[in-house]
Scaffold this motif. Structure first.
Motif, PDB file in Angstrom:
ATOM      1  N   GLU A 150      11.017   0.572 -10.499  1.00 35.71           N
ATOM      2  CA  GLU A 150       9.509  -0.472 -10.657  1.00 35.71           C
ATOM      3  C   GLU A 150      10.605  -1.920 -10.884  1.00 35.71           C
ATOM      4  O   GLU A 150      11.296  -1.763 -11.414  1.00 35.71           O
ATOM      5  N   ALA A 151      10.211  -2.752  -9.858  1.00 33.58           N
ATOM      6  CA  ALA A 151      10.274  -3.513  -9.967  1.00 33.58           C
ATOM      7  C   ALA A 151      10.261  -5.113 -11.148  1.00 33.58           C
ATOM      8  O   ALA A 151       9.395  -5.824 -10.463  1.00 33.58           O
ATOM      9  N   THR A 152      10.213  -4.656 -12.249  1.00 36.91           N
ATOM     10  CA  THR A 152      10.111  -5.522 -13.864  1.00 36.91           C
ATOM     11  C   THR A 152      10.996  -5.344 -14.287  1.00 36.91           C
ATOM     12  O   THR A 152      11.825  -4.773 -15.108  1.00 36.91           O
ATOM     13  N   GLY A 173       6.364  -4.084  -4.816  1.00 36.41           N
ATOM     14  CA  GLY A 173       6.393  -3.429  -6.477  1.00 36.41           C
ATOM     15  C   GLY A 173       7.829  -2.312  -7.215  1.00 36.41           C
ATOM     16  O   GLY A 173       7.900  -2.951  -8.250  1.00 36.41           O
ATOM     17  N   HIS A 174       8.270  -2.327  -5.634  1.00 35.40           N
ATOM     18  CA  HIS A 174       9.293  -0.835  -6.074  1.00 35.40           C
ATOM     19  C   HIS A 174      10.868  -1.434  -5.469  1.00 35.40           C
ATOM     20  O   HIS A 174      11.058  -1.347  -4.465  1.00 35.40           O
ATOM     21  N   LEU A 175      11.667  -0.562  -6.214  1.00 35.54           N
ATOM     22  CA  LEU A 175      13.269  -0.807  -6.036  1.00 35.54           C
ATOM     23  C   LEU A 175      12.998   0.778  -5.570  1.00 35.54           C
ATOM     24  O   LEU A 175      13.281   1.402  -5.943  1.00 35.54           O
ATOM     25  N   GLY A 220       1.117  -1.365   0.017  1.00 29.32           N
ATOM     26  CA  GLY A 220      -0.270  -0.038  -0.228  1.00 29.32           C
ATOM     27  C   GLY A 220       0.962   1.547   0.129  1.00 29.32           C
ATOM     28  O   GLY A 220       0.262   2.560   0.502  1.00 29.32           O
ATOM     29  N   LEU A 221       2.236   1.023  -0.174  1.00 30.72           N
ATOM     30  CA  LEU A 221       3.004   2.374  -0.398  1.00 30.72           C
ATOM     31  C   LEU A 221       2.611   3.423  -1.722  1.00 30.72           C
ATOM     32  O   LEU A 221       2.099   2.926  -2.854  1.00 30.72           O
ATOM     33  N   LYS A 222       3.437   4.536  -1.850  1.00 27.19           N
ATOM     34  CA  LYS A 222       3.335   5.156  -2.775  1.00 27.19           C
ATOM     35  C   LYS A 222       4.254   4.509  -4.009  1.00 27.19           C
ATOM     36  O   LYS A 222       5.424   4.277  -4.022  1.00 27.19           O
ATOM     37  N   LYS A 223       3.376   4.757  -5.450  1.00 29.05           N
ATOM     38  CA  LYS A 223       4.201   4.514  -6.287  1.00 29.05           C
ATOM     39  C   LYS A 223       4.749   5.186  -7.026  1.00 29.05           C
ATOM     40  O   LYS A 223       4.942   4.906  -8.013  1.00 29.05           O
ATOM     41  N   LYS A 275      10.046   5.666 -11.089  1.00 27.43           N
ATOM     42  CA  LYS A 275       9.118   6.917 -10.571  1.00 27.43           C
ATOM     43  C   LYS A 275       9.436   7.961 -10.203  1.00 27.43           C
ATOM     44  O   LYS A 275       8.479   8.089  -9.465  1.00 27.43           O
ATOM     45  N   GLY A 276      10.755   8.245 -10.439  1.00 29.15           N
ATOM     46  CA  GLY A 276      10.721   9.587  -9.172  1.00 29.15           C
ATOM     47  C   GLY A 276      12.164   9.403  -8.735  1.00 29.15           C
ATOM     48  O   GLY A 276      12.606   8.143  -8.133  1.00 29.15           O
TER      49      GLY A 276
END
Length: 386
Positions: free
Chosen positions: A345-347, A330-332, A8-11, A354-355
């Motif tokens: 983004e971890a993809t 979902g993010h680094l 639920g963190l800011k993406k 993402k900033g």
């Protein structure tokens, strides 16, 4: 392992990076990240020739006008005469106690409610402990059941198991020509059906049996003679390791050899031009490794864990120098040496920034790992915690 279970963190930080909630000064000089349990924050620091552990209380009412309250502060070691002075060890928290290592090799057990020292062991005096080079002991002790596993790094006691309640020796591992302790922390593997402890020494990757400390296997090709730093990554029968100084990366597969033996077979070796993680570590998310590539560089890279194939590589990220990397939701979180913090983004599909934002009042090198807990991002910047 650098993985946070927070969700639920800011993406997206591109238009509004995370606002500063509070800052706390007085946590001492150091590069250690905080350990956070409930509303307690534990840090190691250095000041006035001493290394210490400090406990802070941060609850829901903590804000800019009400920063964390210091609960206790305990000196446990003289500060080491090392390159880049300051603490390295993130405390290992276990039940009522925590365990720390100083740059001089003092291992201490401390009551986390009161700050009282329960026992101490000097790895240099008790085990002839030594580092592979000049930057001081850096590991976080490994808690495993009733034992505490540490790395003195000497030929006669490269890895040692202590009783976590008393500090008394249970077993020691003699590893010939170990070349001193590295800067990684020990991890547990169940590879080939044998419980074992894996780490980087000066000589390279080593593994010892958890039951009695006997040497199981070594892999030296991934070592350099200056500093072997990132903590190995374990999954199933596989162990991944990477080092800088123009060395490279390796994946080994563990296979049983007789009733109690284990062999490590190289799956792939990536030369330094393909992948080398100097320091800051890498994280394994799904089937892909993410981290910073390059010596003293944090160029974002994504690599297939089992094949070593590079999914993508970014020539440069938004910051300079090596990047300390953590993962959540979902993010680094890339924290660069110059204090830039990036959300990526971890993809495996492509590099997606993402900033980013800059940590206030950075004192280069800005190295501590980002910590995500309680929907907050904690960043240690020498004497300050943001």
């Amino acid at each position: 392992d650098g993985i946070s279970s927070e969700t639920g963190l800011k993406k997206d930080w591109s238009t509004s990076p995370p606002p500063l909630v509070w800052q706390s000064a007085g946590v001492g000089r150091g590069f250690a990240a905080p350990a956070i349990v409930d509303d307690r924050i534990y840090l190691t620091g250095a000041d006035a020739g001493k290394e210490f552990v400090i406990a802070l209380e941060a609850n829901r009412s903590t804000n800019a006008s009400n920063p964390p309250k210091t609960l206790w502060k305990t000196d446990f070691s003289p500060a080491g005469d090392v390159g880049y002075p300051g603490s390295r060890c993130t405390p290992s928290v276990d039940g009522q106690n925590l365990f720390v290592t100083s740059t001089t090799g003092i291992v201490a057990a401390i009551d986390r409610s009161t700050g009282k020292i329960l026992w101490q062991v000097d790895m240099a005096k008790s085990f002839n402990g030594k580092m592979m080079s000049v930057w001081g002991f850096s590991e976080s002790p490994l808690v495993d059941g009733d034992r505490l596993i540490v790395t003195p790094g000497s030929n006669e006691a490269a890895i040692v198991a202590l009783d976590k309640k008393t500090g008394k020796e249970i077993w020691r591992s003699a590893i010939k020509d170990g070349k001193g302790a590295g800067y990684a922390s020990l991890v547990v593997s169940q590879g080939a059906g044998v419980k074992q402890y894996v780490t980087l020494l000066g000589r390279g990757l080593v593994s010892v049996a958890a039951d009695d400390g006997r040497l199981l296997w070594t892999y030296d090709k991934v070592a350099n003679g200056t500093a072997n730093i990132p903590t190995p990554i374990v999954r199933g029968d596989y162990v991944f390791a990477s080092t800088g100084y123009q060395t490279g990366s390796v994946l080994v597969q563990l296979k049983k050899n007789g009733a109690k033996g284990v062999d490590a077979e190289e799956v792939y070796f990536l030369p330094h031009k393909v992948l080398q993680n100097h320091h800051g570590g890498m994280v394994l998310v799904g089937d892909y490794l993410y981290g910073g590539h390059g010596h003293n560089e944090g160029s974002p890279i994504c690599v297939n864990f089992l094949t070593g194939k590079v999914a993508w590589r970014q020539r440069r990220g938004p910051g300079d120098g090596s990047a300390a990397v953590s993962y959540a939701d979902g993010h680094l979180y890339f924290r660069y040496q110059n204090g830039s913090v990036a959300l990526i983004e971890a993809t495996p599909e492509e590099y997606r920034l993402k900033g980013n934002f800059n940590i206030p009042d950075v004192q280069d090198p800005s190295w501590p790992h980002p910590v995500i807990a309680g929907a907050k991002l904690f960043l240690r910047e020498q004497d300050r915690l943001y």
